[in-house]
Design a protein around this motif. Structure first.
Motif, mmCIF file in Angstrom:
data_model
loop_
_atom_site.group_PDB
_atom_site.id
_atom_site.type_symbol
_atom_site.label_atom_id
_atom_site.label_comp_id
_atom_site.label_asym_id
_atom_site.label_seq_id
_atom_site.Cartn_x
_atom_site.Cartn_y
_atom_site.Cartn_z
ATOM 1 N N ASP A 104 21.645 -34.100 5.048
ATOM 2 C CA ASP A 104 21.813 -32.560 4.550
ATOM 3 C C ASP A 104 20.645 -31.503 5.551
ATOM 4 O O ASP A 104 20.114 -31.941 5.674
ATOM 5 C CB ASP A 104 21.467 -31.845 2.635
ATOM 6 C CG ASP A 104 22.177 -33.365 1.738
ATOM 7 O OD1 ASP A 104 23.334 -33.845 2.186
ATOM 8 O OD2 ASP A 104 21.580 -33.719 1.258
ATOM 9 N N GLU A 145 25.002 -32.626 8.009
ATOM 10 C CA GLU A 145 25.658 -30.945 7.930
ATOM 11 C C GLU A 145 24.538 -30.485 9.192
ATOM 12 O O GLU A 145 23.745 -29.822 8.986
ATOM 13 C CB GLU A 145 24.760 -31.185 7.006
ATOM 14 C CG GLU A 145 25.842 -29.522 5.885
ATOM 15 C CD GLU A 145 25.394 -29.687 4.644
ATOM 16 O OE1 GLU A 145 26.406 -28.479 3.701
ATOM 17 O OE2 GLU A 145 23.559 -29.627 4.052
ATOM 18 N N GLN A 178 25.447 -26.008 10.204
ATOM 19 C CA GLN A 178 26.155 -24.861 9.351
ATOM 20 C C GLN A 178 26.020 -23.968 10.230
ATOM 21 O O GLN A 178 25.768 -23.548 11.564
ATOM 22 C CB GLN A 178 25.283 -24.728 8.061
ATOM 23 C CG GLN A 178 24.683 -25.138 7.149
ATOM 24 C CD GLN A 178 24.147 -24.182 5.410
ATOM 25 O OE1 GLN A 178 23.510 -23.196 6.209
ATOM 26 N NE2 GLN A 178 23.749 -24.289 4.677
ATOM 27 N N LEU A 182 29.939 -33.165 11.029
ATOM 28 C CA LEU A 182 29.731 -33.884 8.984
ATOM 29 C C LEU A 182 30.935 -35.169 8.837
ATOM 30 O O LEU A 182 30.312 -36.234 8.718
ATOM 31 C CB LEU A 182 30.587 -32.927 8.227
ATOM 32 C CG LEU A 182 30.686 -32.569 6.472
ATOM 33 C CD1 LEU A 182 29.042 -32.041 6.332
ATOM 34 C CD2 LEU A 182 31.048 -31.463 6.713
ATOM 35 N N ARG A 189 31.150 -28.619 13.728
ATOM 36 C CA ARG A 189 30.512 -28.149 12.902
ATOM 37 C C ARG A 189 31.014 -29.974 11.906
ATOM 38 O O ARG A 189 30.234 -30.561 10.821
ATOM 39 C CB ARG A 189 30.694 -26.991 11.718
ATOM 40 C CG ARG A 189 30.010 -27.240 10.751
ATOM 41 C CD ARG A 189 31.141 -27.810 9.488
ATOM 42 N NE ARG A 189 32.481 -26.874 9.881
ATOM 43 C CZ ARG A 189 32.425 -25.887 9.450
ATOM 44 N NH1 ARG A 189 31.343 -25.137 8.855
ATOM 45 N NH2 ARG A 189 34.010 -25.529 9.191
#
Length: 366
Positions: free
Chosen positions: A3, A297, A299, A292, A288
């Protein structure tokens, strides 16, 4: 999944200290501006070197309180970064002031080379670095410091939040000093300004006995004891979190360039707090999504160009070249203090795997 911000891990680390504070809060009758607010504000003064610190309900409300304290009038021209979280510019719009947008430089910092006249400068440091304060001073206007992302960074050895007439801090979950949800603070040195801020964050008056003596236009941003308990707990952990962020960033810097990955550098005047670790790739939204799918993850920081956003009614004709470069290519990878060494290596491996597709590699940064 690795994460970007592993909230359960944050809680696991702070749980014991936080729960002890919260137990005290909920047994007490004072849920606003009590002992934990005072404690957190004292810690902020110690970290920043400021004379005064006031907790408020968010980083956005902190900027709004700062503008209200400076009595910003409609149509006041406020120099503002063109590329950031929209929370930077929204308080200017709420005040009916006029944002005058500054491009960013190659480091993602506010470019102080500004030709248009302004009355105030809202100076913003991004990605954990600071703006160039000496250049900002050369404009000859009051400087209000949006240090939401630069808290803990240093400008030529000076703590970022010490710069400007006022500065603000954000404690949102995604900041380098996170809590669960969002909170903020306003910092200053001027005693008279501090007296105004103390009332403005309480809707402009001291208490219910003010009667007709309401002194200022204000907002309801007064701090709560349970959130102050969160802020103070995070401030206690901040030094070790910062050390871990630095370790991860240094490891990324030692590995990623050799894989052909272009990384965002810090300017020479800034000692970074490593709030974000940002790389540059082509097709960043696709990149991105692919990361994932591989369990990492990332951003997009950011997708905005304020000068091209109709809501902000910009009339400037200049081009915002670096804004567009970052919009197209800048992406932040996991670099939080709760990552394991193995997870850091996994991020590197997955980026390498993705970038074997040459469509993502940038051969030369603009």
């Amino acid at each position: 999944m690795i994460d970007f911000i592993p909230v359960p891990r944050i809680y696991s680390q702070v749980q014991e200290s936080l729960q002890e504070k919260l137990g005290s809060v909920y047994k007490d009758n004072k849920h606003f501006q009590g002992k934990f607010c005072e404690y957190a504000q004292d810690l902020l003064k110690k970290f920043s070197g400021r004379r005064h610190a006031f907790l408020v309900t968010s980083g956005t409300s902190a900027i709004q309180v700062m503008l209200l304290a400076k009595e910003i009038k409609p149509n006041t021209r406020i120099g503002c970064i063109n590329y950031s979280c929209p929370a930077t510019v929204m308080p200017i719009m709420v005040a009916n002031a006029k944002p005058v947008f500054f491009d960013i430089d190659q480091y993602g910092q506010q470019d102080i080379n500004q030709d248009e006249p302004i009355d105030y400068l809202l100076a913003t440091g991004l990605y954990g670095d600071t703006y160039d304060h000496e250049k900002a001073q050369s404009l000859g206007v009051p400087i209000l410091n949006d240090s939401a992302q630069s808290f803990g960074a240093k400008y030529k050895g000076i703590e970022s939040t010490k710069l400007g007439e006022c500065s603000i801090v954000s404690f949102s979950t995604n900041k380098n000093c996170p809590i669960f949800g969002t909170y903020g603070a306003v910092l200053c040195d001027d005693d008279e300004l501090a007296k105004k801020i103390a009332l403005i964050l309480r809707n402009g008056y001291a208490n219910r006995d003010s009667g007709l003596a309401i002194q200022y236009v204000g907002i309801n941003a007064q701090p709560h004891e349970d959130k102050a308990a969160q802020v103070s707990t995070s401030l206690e952990f901040l030094p070790q979190w910062q050390q871990r962020r630095k370790q991860i960033a240094e490891h990324y810097k030692s590995k990623l360039p050799s894989l052909g990955i272009s990384i965002r550098e810090s300017p020479e005047w800034s000692e970074t707090n490593n709030h974000k670790f940002t790389i540059f790739v082509n097709n960043k939204s696709q990149f991105r999504d692919e990361l994932l799918e591989m369990g990492v993850e990332c951003q997009l920081h950011y997708t905005y160009n304020f000068a091209s956003t109709p809501l902000f009614q910009n009339s400037q004709s200049k081009k915002f070249t670096q804004t567009e470069y970052y919009r197209q290519h800048a992406i932040s990878i996991p670099s939080n203090p709760w990552m394991t060494d193995a997870e850091v290596e996994t991020v590197i491996q997955k980026i390498h795997k993705a970038c074997q597709k040459k469509e993502y590699i940038i051969n030369e940064k603009n």
